[in-house]
Design a protein around this motif. Structure first.
Motif, PDB file in Angstrom:
ATOM      1  N   VAL A 263       0.852  -1.183   0.000  1.00 27.95           N
ATOM      2  CA  VAL A 263       0.000   0.000   0.000  1.00 27.95           C
ATOM      3  C   VAL A 263       0.890   1.235   0.000  1.00 27.95           C
ATOM      4  CG1 VAL A 263      -0.156  -0.011   2.537  1.00 27.95           C
ATOM      5  CG2 VAL A 263      -1.878   1.199   1.188  1.00 27.95           C
ATOM      6  N   ARG A 264       0.455   2.233  -0.775  1.00 25.15           N
ATOM      7  CA  ARG A 264       1.118   3.529  -0.814  1.00 25.15           C
ATOM      8  C   ARG A 264       0.044   4.605  -0.722  1.00 25.15           C
ATOM      9  NH1 ARG A 264       4.664   0.642  -0.107  1.00 25.15           N
ATOM     10  NH2 ARG A 264       6.690   0.485  -1.162  1.00 25.15           N
ATOM     11  N   ALA A 265       0.336   5.635   0.077  1.00 27.80           N
ATOM     12  CA  ALA A 265      -0.638   6.704   0.287  1.00 27.80           C
ATOM     13  C   ALA A 265       0.072   8.047   0.261  1.00 27.80           C
ATOM     14  CB  ALA A 265      -1.382   6.515   1.609  1.00 27.80           C
ATOM     15  N   GLU A 266      -0.632   9.032  -0.252  1.00 28.69           N
ATOM     16  CA  GLU A 266      -0.158  10.410  -0.256  1.00 28.69           C
ATOM     17  C   GLU A 266      -1.329  11.323   0.094  1.00 28.69           C
ATOM     18  OE1 GLU A 266       2.771  11.676  -0.459  1.00 28.69           O
ATOM     19  OE2 GLU A 266       3.848   9.832  -0.926  1.00 28.69           O
ATOM     20  N   ALA A 267      -1.000  12.399   0.825  1.00 28.72           N
ATOM     21  CA  ALA A 267      -2.033  13.332   1.277  1.00 28.72           C
ATOM     22  C   ALA A 267      -1.606  14.755   0.971  1.00 28.72           C
ATOM     23  CB  ALA A 267      -2.294  13.163   2.773  1.00 28.72           C
ATOM     24  N   THR A 268      -2.608  15.564   0.630  1.00 28.66           N
ATOM     25  CA  THR A 268      -2.405  16.990   0.403  1.00 28.66           C
ATOM     26  C   THR A 268      -3.391  17.748   1.275  1.00 28.66           C
ATOM     27  OG1 THR A 268      -1.707  16.584  -1.871  1.00 28.66           O
ATOM     28  CG2 THR A 268      -2.354  18.828  -1.294  1.00 28.66           C
ATOM     29  N   ALA A 269      -2.871  18.630   2.106  1.00 28.20           N
ATOM     30  CA  ALA A 269      -3.697  19.382   3.045  1.00 28.20           C
ATOM     31  C   ALA A 269      -3.685  20.855   2.668  1.00 28.20           C
ATOM     32  CB  ALA A 269      -3.199  19.186   4.473  1.00 28.20           C
ATOM     33  N   GLY A 381      -6.291  26.052  10.584  1.00 26.19           N
ATOM     34  CA  GLY A 381      -7.418  25.162  10.366  1.00 26.19           C
ATOM     35  C   GLY A 381      -7.365  24.524   8.987  1.00 26.19           C
ATOM     36  N   ILE A 382      -7.859  23.298   8.905  1.00 27.58           N
ATOM     37  CA  ILE A 382      -7.842  22.556   7.638  1.00 27.58           C
ATOM     38  C   ILE A 382      -9.035  22.995   6.800  1.00 27.58           C
ATOM     39  CG2 ILE A 382      -7.938  20.266   6.597  1.00 27.58           C
ATOM     40  CD1 ILE A 382      -6.685  19.150   9.109  1.00 27.58           C
ATOM     41  N   LYS A 383      -8.749  23.428   5.585  1.00 28.46           N
ATOM     42  CA  LYS A 383      -9.811  23.821   4.661  1.00 28.46           C
ATOM     43  C   LYS A 383     -10.262  22.646   3.788  1.00 28.46           C
ATOM     44  CE  LYS A 383      -9.163  27.686   2.486  1.00 28.46           C
ATOM     45  NZ  LYS A 383      -8.507  28.746   1.690  1.00 28.46           N
ATOM     46  N   ARG A 384      -9.287  21.813   3.397  1.00 31.01           N
ATOM     47  CA  ARG A 384      -9.628  20.702   2.502  1.00 31.01           C
ATOM     48  C   ARG A 384      -8.520  19.668   2.553  1.00 31.01           C
ATOM     49  NH1 ARG A 384      -9.048  19.308  -3.013  1.00 31.01           N
ATOM     50  NH2 ARG A 384     -10.911  18.284  -3.890  1.00 31.01           N
ATOM     51  N   LEU A 385      -8.913  18.385   2.447  1.00 29.29           N
ATOM     52  CA  LEU A 385      -7.968  17.277   2.438  1.00 29.29           C
ATOM     53  C   LEU A 385      -8.160  16.471   1.165  1.00 29.29           C
ATOM     54  CD1 LEU A 385      -7.915  15.801   6.074  1.00 29.29           C
ATOM     55  CD2 LEU A 385      -6.119  17.076   4.921  1.00 29.29           C
ATOM     56  N   SER A 386      -7.035  16.065   0.566  1.00 32.90           N
ATOM     57  CA  SER A 386      -7.062  15.201  -0.612  1.00 32.90           C
ATOM     58  C   SER A 386      -6.102  14.049  -0.358  1.00 32.90           C
ATOM     59  CB  SER A 386      -6.650  15.966  -1.877  1.00 32.90           C
ATOM     60  OG  SER A 386      -7.534  17.053  -2.119  1.00 32.90           O
ATOM     61  N   VAL A 387      -6.626  12.824  -0.437  1.00 35.53           N
ATOM     62  CA  VAL A 387      -5.836  11.633  -0.134  1.00 35.53           C
ATOM     63  C   VAL A 387      -5.957  10.672  -1.304  1.00 35.53           C
ATOM     64  CG1 VAL A 387      -5.481   9.698   1.437  1.00 35.53           C
ATOM     65  CG2 VAL A 387      -6.180  11.921   2.342  1.00 35.53           C
ATOM     66  N   ALA A 388      -4.819  10.121  -1.728  1.00 37.26           N
ATOM     67  CA  ALA A 388      -4.766   9.110  -2.783  1.00 37.26           C
ATOM     68  C   ALA A 388      -4.101   7.866  -2.233  1.00 37.26           C
ATOM     69  CB  ALA A 388      -4.015   9.627  -4.001  1.00 37.26           C
ATOM     70  N   VAL A 389      -4.748   6.710  -2.456  1.00 37.69           N
ATOM     71  CA  VAL A 389      -4.256   5.438  -1.918  1.00 37.69           C
ATOM     72  C   VAL A 389      -4.175   4.434  -3.058  1.00 37.69           C
ATOM     73  CG1 VAL A 389      -4.621   3.599  -0.240  1.00 37.69           C
ATOM     74  CG2 VAL A 389      -5.329   5.933   0.310  1.00 37.69           C
ATOM     75  N   VAL A 390      -3.052   3.746  -3.164  1.00 37.81           N
ATOM     76  CA  VAL A 390      -2.857   2.686  -4.150  1.00 37.81           C
ATOM     77  C   VAL A 390      -2.601   1.396  -3.398  1.00 37.81           C
ATOM     78  CG1 VAL A 390      -1.521   1.886  -6.121  1.00 37.81           C
ATOM     79  CG2 VAL A 390      -1.917   4.321  -5.801  1.00 37.81           C
ATOM     80  N   LYS A 413     -12.673  -3.401  -1.562  1.00 36.60           N
ATOM     81  CA  LYS A 413     -12.341  -2.012  -1.860  1.00 36.60           C
ATOM     82  C   LYS A 413     -13.207  -1.054  -1.058  1.00 36.60           C
ATOM     83  CE  LYS A 413     -11.499  -0.604  -5.952  1.00 36.60           C
ATOM     84  NZ  LYS A 413     -11.606  -0.255  -7.385  1.00 36.60           N
ATOM     85  N   THR A 414     -14.482  -1.422  -0.890  1.00 36.20           N
ATOM     86  CA  THR A 414     -15.369  -0.576  -0.087  1.00 36.20           C
ATOM     87  C   THR A 414     -14.923  -0.547   1.362  1.00 36.20           C
ATOM     88  OG1 THR A 414     -17.199  -1.109  -1.582  1.00 36.20           O
ATOM     89  CG2 THR A 414     -17.764  -0.181   0.581  1.00 36.20           C
ATOM     90  N   VAL A 436      -9.163   5.706  -4.058  1.00 35.78           N
ATOM     91  CA  VAL A 436      -8.516   4.433  -3.747  1.00 35.78           C
ATOM     92  C   VAL A 436      -8.447   3.626  -5.033  1.00 35.78           C
ATOM     93  CG1 VAL A 436      -8.619   2.326  -2.377  1.00 35.78           C
ATOM     94  CG2 VAL A 436      -9.374   4.491  -1.383  1.00 35.78           C
ATOM     95  N   VAL A 437      -7.230   3.222  -5.406  1.00 33.16           N
ATOM     96  CA  VAL A 437      -7.000   2.492  -6.650  1.00 33.16           C
ATOM     97  C   VAL A 437      -6.352   1.165  -6.308  1.00 33.16           C
ATOM     98  CG1 VAL A 437      -5.816   2.505  -8.877  1.00 33.16           C
ATOM     99  CG2 VAL A 437      -6.772   4.626  -7.964  1.00 33.16           C
ATOM    100  N   ASN A 438      -6.870   0.098  -6.954  1.00 29.60           N
ATOM    101  CA  ASN A 438      -6.293  -1.239  -6.800  1.00 29.60           C
ATOM    102  C   ASN A 438      -5.551  -1.578  -8.084  1.00 29.60           C
ATOM    103  OD1 ASN A 438      -7.468  -4.617  -6.743  1.00 29.60           O
ATOM    104  ND2 ASN A 438      -5.712  -3.791  -5.662  1.00 29.60           N
ATOM    105  N   SER A 439      -4.233  -1.696  -7.998  1.00 30.16           N
ATOM    106  CA  SER A 439      -3.414  -1.929  -9.186  1.00 30.16           C
ATOM    107  C   SER A 439      -2.217  -2.767  -8.793  1.00 30.16           C
ATOM    108  CB  SER A 439      -2.973  -0.594  -9.781  1.00 30.16           C
ATOM    109  OG  SER A 439      -2.086  -0.785 -10.862  1.00 30.16           O
ATOM    110  N   PRO A 440      -1.723  -3.620  -9.678  1.00 30.06           N
ATOM    111  CA  PRO A 440      -0.528  -4.419  -9.350  1.00 30.06           C
ATOM    112  C   PRO A 440       0.715  -3.538  -9.308  1.00 30.06           C
ATOM    113  CG  PRO A 440      -1.192  -4.808 -11.616  1.00 30.06           C
ATOM    114  CD  PRO A 440      -2.273  -3.968 -11.003  1.00 30.06           C
ATOM    115  N   PHE A 441       1.560  -3.790  -8.358  1.00 28.27           N
ATOM    116  CA  PHE A 441       2.800  -3.034  -8.213  1.00 28.27           C
ATOM    117  C   PHE A 441       3.861  -3.599  -9.133  1.00 28.27           C
ATOM    118  CE2 PHE A 441       2.184  -1.266  -3.635  1.00 28.27           C
ATOM    119  CZ  PHE A 441       1.046  -0.611  -4.081  1.00 28.27           C
TER     120      PHE A 441
END
Length: 563
Positions: A263-269, A381-390, A413-414, A436-441
């Protein structure tokens, strides 16, 4: 003739070298040279390992340090370029402590020790100048304690104190920093230096402190444009730390399900660093109900029972006081009622009474319904969060033991999506997004770090050099002793024995022939061991006995050549 002279000198030197005394002298000189070489090799093998005592010092401190080391009889040497002073490793700490007791190195800055050498009769101006120099030196020493700062210079502009407020001027300070190669100061460190200087000088504001590095770059930006331009280092660090914490929470909750490295994750705040305050006072309409609160109530009532117009004769008589009243001042309240009853009983008619005017006022004050709200919006204060997970495909092993990669089902996945939302603090109203994306590494080649061989390890290399130095010194000493010194000593002993045998007295005729024969054998053996000089000398004597004319001609040629 010169050639004959050179030949003659060489013959004399050769003849002198063949003498026993010259041979002994040469052998002794060779022995002394070999012993000197052996002593030099031994001293070289015992040479101590030199370590750095001080580096990056100015010339004045370097001269004082060298003079102190000479007084303490501590050997020293300079590194290449003279940038460091080296002393034996066993004396580094001792020398540093002794030099520190003498106040070395001083660092080139003069501190408050300058005030200890005040001269008698010094003027007030010079006292002020010395105090300013001492303050600048102490501040420079404090700033040089920072790891990234190599040297510092401070210039203070201290105005004269004035009793008039309009004539007072604020002091200013300029700081020049010489940083180490490859080192920089961040905004927080620069601010720390600014506050350090401003806190050390009375009435010095932060805005009047200027910091410049050795390249001429202005480090202290006091204008407001720098703050408006973008986020400072502290705010950027806060955003990065917030994003790392979100990624860590997401990965820590997904790794137990899909496994490590799957699993790999990245976040933008999007963080709001604006600071706002709001105060509101709201008034609502008050409904007159039983539950309302009455603040105050006031009632007033007035009546005029007789509304007849004024009568009488105009003139002075109207200004005279009335005659004493014959009627009672206070009539009973039911006088009108009794009069009406009497009139009814007697059958007389009632006299009509004039109508009275009555006025009644009532004032009621209720409590006002007021709401005061004071809102202070915190910064960050947090205005918006964007998270991507593979997420990587899951590995499945069939009955045959073969492992293959299979995509996650919709249910899985759910589940992962719901877990990620809870971990990141998903808020739909705030506008957060999650993908959230399911993909082979792709296969990642593991880096294999080769183990460093034993003979390449720094410790083993240093140990091998030390052992090799002592081994080489031992081999050289043994070779010089057994192959050079010992044969020379043996040859010297044999020459002494031959000379001693030649000095023995001739045997008498009465001695035993056997002893004479043994002595003759010994002499013959010793004669065989004579040097070439003895043999040549014997040959020359034999030639002189057999052919005296040849010898006479040789002597004659020598005499002619000397002329």
């Amino acid at each position: 003739m010169p050639v004959a002279n050179n030949v003659l000198i060489s013959d004399k030197m050769t003849s002198f070298a063949k003498t026993p005394g010259a041979q002994k002298f040469l052998i002794g000189l060779s022995i002394a040279a070999v012993i000197a070489v052996m002593a030099g090799v031994w001293i070289w093998s015992q040479q101590p390992d030199y370590r750095v005592l001080f580096s990056n010092f100015n010339d004045r401190d370097g001269g004082a340090i060298v003079a102190s080391l000479q007084q303490m009889n501590v050997p020293y040497k300079f590194a290449e370029g003279g940038g460091a002073i080296l002393v034996p490793a066993s004396q580094v700490h001792d020398a540093r402590l002794k030099l520190a007791a003498q106040g070395l190195p001083k660092g080139g800055n003069v501190g408050f020790e300058l005030m200890e050498n005040q001269k008698l009769g010094i003027s007030q101006f010079l006292e002020q100048v010395n105090f300013q120099r001492a303050l600048e030196g102490e501040l420079a020493r404090s700033i040089e304690s920072i790891a990234a700062v190599q040297a510092a210079r401070i210039h203070l502009a201290l105005p004269r104190a004035s009793v008039f407020v309009r004539d007072r001027q604020q002091p200013t300070a300029s700081v020049l920093l010489n940083l180490h190669a490859g080192r920089t100061l961040d905004a927080q460190q620069v601010s720390a230096v600014v506050h350090l200087v401003a806190s050390s000088v009375p009435d010095l504001p932060i805005q009047n402190v200027t910091i410049v590095d050795q390249n001429g770059n202005l480090l202290s930006e006091t204008s407001k444009s720098a703050a408006i331009a973008g986020l400072d280092a502290t705010q950027l660090k806060y955003v990065q730390e917030l994003q790392r914490n979100i990624v860590k929470r997401v990965e820590s909750i997904i790794i137990p399900i899909v496994g490590a490295n799957n699993v790999r994750a990245e976040a933008t705040a999007d963080v709001d660093f604006s600071h706002s305050e709001q105060a509101a006072e709201t008034y609502k309409p008050n409904l007159a109900t039983d539950t309302s609160s009455v603040r105050s109530q006031q009632s007033s009532e007035s009546s005029n029972p007789n509304n007849a117009n004024a009568t009488g004769i105009p003139g002075a008589l109207t200004n005279q006081p009335p005659v004493p009243a014959t009627a009672p001042i206070t009539a009973p309240a039911n006088a009108a009622v009794k009069a009406a009853a009497n009139n009814a009983a007697t059958g007389t008619a009632a006299v009509p009474v004039a109508a009275s005017n009555t006025r009644k006022d009532t004032t009621v004050n209720y409590e006002v319904d007021k709401t005061i709200r004071y809102v202070q919006q915190p910064m960050g204060g947090i205005k918006r969060l964007s998270v991507a997970v593979v997420v990587n495909y899951k590995k499945v092993t069939n009955n045959a033991g073969k492992t293959s990669s299979v995509a996650l089902t919709d249910i899985e996945k759910t589940q992962i999506t719901d877990l990620v939302k809870e971990a990141m603090g998903y808020d739909k109203e705030r506008g957060d997004s999650l993908n959230v994306v399911n993909s082979p590494f792709a296969g990642m080649a593991e880096e294999v770090i080769a183990e460093l061989p034993l003979w390449k390890q720094p410790d083993m290399i240093a140990l091998a050099k030390e052992i090799g130095k002592y081994l080489l010194a031992g081999i050289v000493l043994l070779y010089l002793f057994f192959r050079v010194l010992k044969p020379m000593l043996r040859k010297l002993a044999q020459s002494a024995a031959v000379n001693g045998a030649a000095a023995l007295p001739a045997p008498d005729e009465d001695e035993d022939p056997v002893q004479i024969g043994n002595a003759a054998k010994m002499l013959a053996q010793e004669k065989r061991q004579l040097s070439g000089y003895e043999k040549n000398l014997g040959t020359a004597r034999q030639l002189a006995k057999e052919n005296p004319k040849i010898v006479a001609n040789v002597v004659k040629s020598w005499v002619n050549s000397n002329e």
